[in-house]
Design a protein around this motif. Structure first.
Motif, PDB file in Angstrom:
ATOM      1  N   VAL A  37       0.860  -1.189   0.000  1.00  0.00           N
ATOM      2  CA  VAL A  37       0.000   0.000   0.000  1.00  0.00           C
ATOM      3  C   VAL A  37       0.890   1.231   0.000  1.00  0.00           C
ATOM      4  CG1 VAL A  37      -1.850   1.222   1.194  1.00  0.00           C
ATOM      5  CG2 VAL A  37      -1.731  -1.272   1.320  1.00  0.00           C
ATOM      6  N   ASP A  38       0.549   2.203  -0.856  1.00  0.00           N
ATOM      7  CA  ASP A  38       1.218   3.502  -0.818  1.00  0.00           C
ATOM      8  C   ASP A  38       0.164   4.593  -0.753  1.00  0.00           C
ATOM      9  OD1 ASP A  38       0.262   3.119  -3.313  1.00  0.00           O
ATOM     10  OD2 ASP A  38       2.016   3.835  -4.382  1.00  0.00           O
ATOM     11  N   ALA A  39       0.559   5.755  -0.253  1.00  0.00           N
ATOM     12  CA  ALA A  39      -0.378   6.846  -0.007  1.00  0.00           C
ATOM     13  C   ALA A  39       0.293   8.177  -0.346  1.00  0.00           C
ATOM     14  CB  ALA A  39      -0.852   6.836   1.449  1.00  0.00           C
ATOM     15  N   VAL A  40      -0.541   9.237  -0.332  1.00  0.00           N
ATOM     16  CA  VAL A  40      -0.075  10.601  -0.555  1.00  0.00           C
ATOM     17  C   VAL A  40      -0.488  11.438   0.646  1.00  0.00           C
ATOM     18  CG1 VAL A  40      -0.130  12.611  -2.074  1.00  0.00           C
ATOM     19  CG2 VAL A  40      -0.338  10.317  -3.039  1.00  0.00           C
ATOM     20  N   VAL A  41       0.433  12.240   1.167  1.00  0.00           N
ATOM     21  CA  VAL A  41       0.193  13.062   2.340  1.00  0.00           C
ATOM     22  C   VAL A  41       0.427  14.524   1.974  1.00  0.00           C
ATOM     23  CG1 VAL A  41       0.873  13.565   4.730  1.00  0.00           C
ATOM     24  CG2 VAL A  41       0.862  11.208   3.899  1.00  0.00           C
ATOM     25  N   TYR A  42      -0.504  15.397   2.389  1.00  0.00           N
ATOM     26  CA  TYR A  42      -0.386  16.835   2.202  1.00  0.00           C
ATOM     27  C   TYR A  42      -0.305  17.493   3.581  1.00  0.00           C
ATOM     28  CZ  TYR A  42      -2.106  15.740  -2.497  1.00  0.00           C
ATOM     29  OH  TYR A  42      -2.267  15.215  -3.754  1.00  0.00           O
ATOM     30  N   TYR A  43       0.709  18.308   3.775  1.00  0.00           N
ATOM     31  CA  TYR A  43       0.866  18.967   5.072  1.00  0.00           C
ATOM     32  C   TYR A  43       1.445  20.361   4.865  1.00  0.00           C
ATOM     33  CZ  TYR A  43       5.939  18.353   4.980  1.00  0.00           C
ATOM     34  OH  TYR A  43       7.262  18.432   4.652  1.00  0.00           O
ATOM     35  N   LYS A  44       1.355  21.189   5.890  1.00  0.00           N
ATOM     36  CA  LYS A  44       1.945  22.520   5.870  1.00  0.00           C
ATOM     37  C   LYS A  44       2.405  22.879   7.278  1.00  0.00           C
ATOM     38  CE  LYS A  44      -0.626  26.099   5.377  1.00  0.00           C
ATOM     39  NZ  LYS A  44      -1.604  27.062   4.862  1.00  0.00           N
ATOM     40  N   ILE A  45       3.363  23.768   7.370  1.00  0.00           N
ATOM     41  CA  ILE A  45       3.876  24.231   8.660  1.00  0.00           C
ATOM     42  C   ILE A  45       2.982  25.365   9.148  1.00  0.00           C
ATOM     43  CG2 ILE A  45       5.817  25.328   9.829  1.00  0.00           C
ATOM     44  CD1 ILE A  45       7.681  23.871   7.943  1.00  0.00           C
ATOM     45  N   SER A  46       2.358  25.169  10.276  1.00  0.00           N
ATOM     46  CA  SER A  46       1.473  26.178  10.844  1.00  0.00           C
ATOM     47  C   SER A  46       2.147  27.017  11.918  1.00  0.00           C
ATOM     48  CB  SER A  46       0.218  25.502  11.435  1.00  0.00           C
ATOM     49  OG  SER A  46       0.579  24.576  12.451  1.00  0.00           O
ATOM     50  N   ASN A  49      11.442  22.408  17.976  1.00  0.00           N
ATOM     51  CA  ASN A  49      10.983  21.160  18.591  1.00  0.00           C
ATOM     52  C   ASN A  49      11.416  19.902  17.860  1.00  0.00           C
ATOM     53  OD1 ASN A  49       9.754  22.772  20.441  1.00  0.00           O
ATOM     54  ND2 ASN A  49       7.663  22.210  19.925  1.00  0.00           N
ATOM     55  N   VAL A  50      11.899  20.023  16.631  1.00  0.00           N
ATOM     56  CA  VAL A  50      12.264  18.843  15.860  1.00  0.00           C
ATOM     57  C   VAL A  50      13.452  19.199  14.984  1.00  0.00           C
ATOM     58  CG1 VAL A  50      10.627  19.374  14.002  1.00  0.00           C
ATOM     59  CG2 VAL A  50      11.374  17.027  14.341  1.00  0.00           C
ATOM     60  N   THR A  51      14.326  18.218  14.769  1.00  0.00           N
ATOM     61  CA  THR A  51      15.536  18.480  13.988  1.00  0.00           C
ATOM     62  C   THR A  51      15.218  18.749  12.525  1.00  0.00           C
ATOM     63  OG1 THR A  51      16.801  17.056  15.477  1.00  0.00           O
ATOM     64  CG2 THR A  51      17.772  17.539  13.331  1.00  0.00           C
ATOM     65  N   ASN A  52      14.452  17.851  11.913  1.00  0.00           N
ATOM     66  CA  ASN A  52      14.077  18.001  10.512  1.00  0.00           C
ATOM     67  C   ASN A  52      12.589  17.694  10.410  1.00  0.00           C
ATOM     68  OD1 ASN A  52      13.657  17.756   7.705  1.00  0.00           O
ATOM     69  ND2 ASN A  52      15.767  17.101   7.383  1.00  0.00           N
ATOM     70  N   ALA A  53      11.781  18.735  10.335  1.00  0.00           N
ATOM     71  CA  ALA A  53      10.329  18.541  10.368  1.00  0.00           C
ATOM     72  C   ALA A  53       9.838  17.739   9.168  1.00  0.00           C
ATOM     73  CB  ALA A  53       9.622  19.897  10.424  1.00  0.00           C
ATOM     74  N   SER A  54      10.352  18.018   7.992  1.00  0.00           N
ATOM     75  CA  SER A  54       9.906  17.319   6.786  1.00  0.00           C
ATOM     76  C   SER A  54      10.253  15.836   6.836  1.00  0.00           C
ATOM     77  CB  SER A  54      10.523  17.977   5.550  1.00  0.00           C
ATOM     78  OG  SER A  54      10.175  17.283   4.380  1.00  0.00           O
ATOM     79  N   GLN A  55      11.499  15.516   7.158  1.00  0.00           N
ATOM     80  CA  GLN A  55      11.910  14.115   7.213  1.00  0.00           C
ATOM     81  C   GLN A  55      11.184  13.365   8.323  1.00  0.00           C
ATOM     82  OE1 GLN A  55      13.657  12.595   5.082  1.00  0.00           O
ATOM     83  NE2 GLN A  55      13.982  10.628   6.084  1.00  0.00           N
ATOM     84  N   SER A  56      10.987  14.012   9.452  1.00  0.00           N
ATOM     85  CA  SER A  56      10.279  13.354  10.556  1.00  0.00           C
ATOM     86  C   SER A  56       8.829  13.056  10.174  1.00  0.00           C
ATOM     87  CB  SER A  56      10.316  14.247  11.798  1.00  0.00           C
ATOM     88  OG  SER A  56      11.648  14.483  12.206  1.00  0.00           O
ATOM     89  N   THR A  57       8.201  13.972   9.451  1.00  0.00           N
ATOM     90  CA  THR A  57       6.826  13.747   9.016  1.00  0.00           C
ATOM     91  C   THR A  57       6.740  12.586   8.032  1.00  0.00           C
ATOM     92  OG1 THR A  57       6.343  16.100   9.308  1.00  0.00           O
ATOM     93  CG2 THR A  57       4.797  14.827   7.979  1.00  0.00           C
ATOM     94  N   ASP A 100      -1.904  13.763  12.295  1.00  0.00           N
ATOM     95  CA  ASP A 100      -2.004  15.177  12.659  1.00  0.00           C
ATOM     96  C   ASP A 100      -1.789  15.379  14.153  1.00  0.00           C
ATOM     97  OD1 ASP A 100      -2.335  17.841  12.319  1.00  0.00           O
ATOM     98  OD2 ASP A 100      -4.506  17.791  12.243  1.00  0.00           O
ATOM     99  N   ALA A 101      -2.328  14.465  14.961  1.00  0.00           N
ATOM    100  CA  ALA A 101      -2.131  14.583  16.412  1.00  0.00           C
ATOM    101  C   ALA A 101      -0.663  14.401  16.791  1.00  0.00           C
ATOM    102  CB  ALA A 101      -3.006  13.553  17.128  1.00  0.00           C
ATOM    103  N   ALA A 102       0.042  13.537  16.066  1.00  0.00           N
ATOM    104  CA  ALA A 102       1.444  13.291  16.397  1.00  0.00           C
ATOM    105  C   ALA A 102       2.352  14.429  15.948  1.00  0.00           C
ATOM    106  CB  ALA A 102       1.910  11.976  15.766  1.00  0.00           C
ATOM    107  N   THR A 103       2.039  15.076  14.827  1.00  0.00           N
ATOM    108  CA  THR A 103       2.887  16.151  14.300  1.00  0.00           C
ATOM    109  C   THR A 103       2.518  17.517  14.833  1.00  0.00           C
ATOM    110  OG1 THR A 103       1.438  16.365  12.366  1.00  0.00           O
ATOM    111  CG2 THR A 103       3.339  14.901  12.165  1.00  0.00           C
TER     112      THR A 103
END
Length: 301
Positions: free
Chosen positions: A132-141, A149-157, A193-196
């Motif tokens: 299974v593969d998926a697509v995720v859309y996110y933005k920095i709020s 709070n995180v070293t690399n927000a994109s990689q961690s997400t 979303d709750a984790a990030t």
């Protein structure tokens, strides 16, 4: 009180998107607001700031090109002064002023980012291996949280999205994965979303893009579907024959009540045969007449 800057996190629940969400707000008390700061650190910081300002004045106007920075409308800049977050939080968009010798900046992009979750080999609840593969859309709020709070927000997400996808789909059967993609995507979105949220990232959308089954399982499912269609086709054909038999029975009862109607039906059949320009026409004879003829032949013999 410690000589380090005080970082306070206040969370407030929100139900705007029908799911649990905390808004992280950073109140950073800078060096000027901390009256209990260590004297040595304060004096050293003041001396560095004073020396930097003198250097800027001596090299003016050349120093202006190093002091003035600019970020785009969709960007924010987090400024660190002597390793501490500058009072006021992220700055931008437009022009802003920094002290080159003691300030460092980190630019954060606030636009929506999309990425493909690599295909995950998942063992479903009913012991079927699927990819299974998926697509995720996110933005920095919250730029401050994404930097502090995180070293690399994109990689961690990205890593969190992969593990969340495996965890959620591992609790579902193959039928649920194939037939209920929207509910699966909503569950992944809620947990991701709750984790990030402490990282200042808001996940906007999650879509399950593709579910790939093993070749043997695909052939088995195709054979099962073909057998189901054949059985349904036979049932439909049998029901049609049954309905046709009932209709013929009712027609025969109506014709048996009127010999004239039978003769008219016979003439109509001949008319249909003649319209097709056939060279051979079959005349049906009553069985009673043929039986009487055969009886006379037997008597003569």
């Amino acid at each position: 009180m410690s000589s380090k800057s005080l970082l306070e996190v206040e969370t407030a629940p929100s139900s705007s998107r029908a799911r649990s969400k905390d808004v992280v707000q950073y109140n950073i008390q800078g060096q000027a607001d901390n009256d209990d700061e260590g004297g040595c650190t304060s004096v050293f910081a003041g001396l560095l700031t004073f020396a930097s300002m003198i250097l800027i004045l001596l090299t003016f106007p050349l120093s202006v090109w190093m002091c003035v920075k600019m970020v785009q409308e969709y960007e924010r800049a987090v400024i660190f002064r002597l390793g501490r977050v500058k009072k006021g939080g992220a700055v931008g968009p437009g022009l802003f002023w920094i002290i080159p010798c003691i300030d460092s900046i980190q630019v954060v992009d606030l636009r929506t980012v999309s990425f493909d979750v690599p295909p995950q080999e998942i063992l479903s609840k009913d012991s079927v291996t699927v990819a299974v593969d998926a697509v995720v859309y996110y933005k920095i709020s919250n730029p401050m949280a994404s930097v502090c709070n995180v070293t690399n927000a994109s990689q961690s997400t990205r890593l969190l999205a992969s593990t969340t996808l495996r965890t959620i789909l591992g609790t579902k059967t193959l039928q649920e994965i194939l037939a209920d993609r929207e509910h699966t995507a909503a569950t992944i979105l809620e947990q991701l979303d709750a984790a990030t949220d402490p990282w200042g990232i808001r996940v906007e959308r999650v879509e399950v893009k593709d579910v790939r089954l093993p070749q043997q399982l695909q052939r088995a499912m195709a054979a099962e579907a073909e057998a189901t269609r054949e059985a349904r086709a036979k049932i439909i054909a049998a029901e049609g024959e049954q309905n046709a038999s009932r209709a013929l029975k009712e027609a025969s009862l109506i014709l048996s009540e009127s010999p004239t109607a039978l003769q008219l039906r016979y003439l109509q059949t001949l008319n249909s045969i003649a319209a097709e320009k056939n060279s051979t026409i079959i005349f049906p004879l009553p069985m009673e007449l043929m039986g009487k003829y055969m009886y006379n032949q037997n008597q003569q013999m």
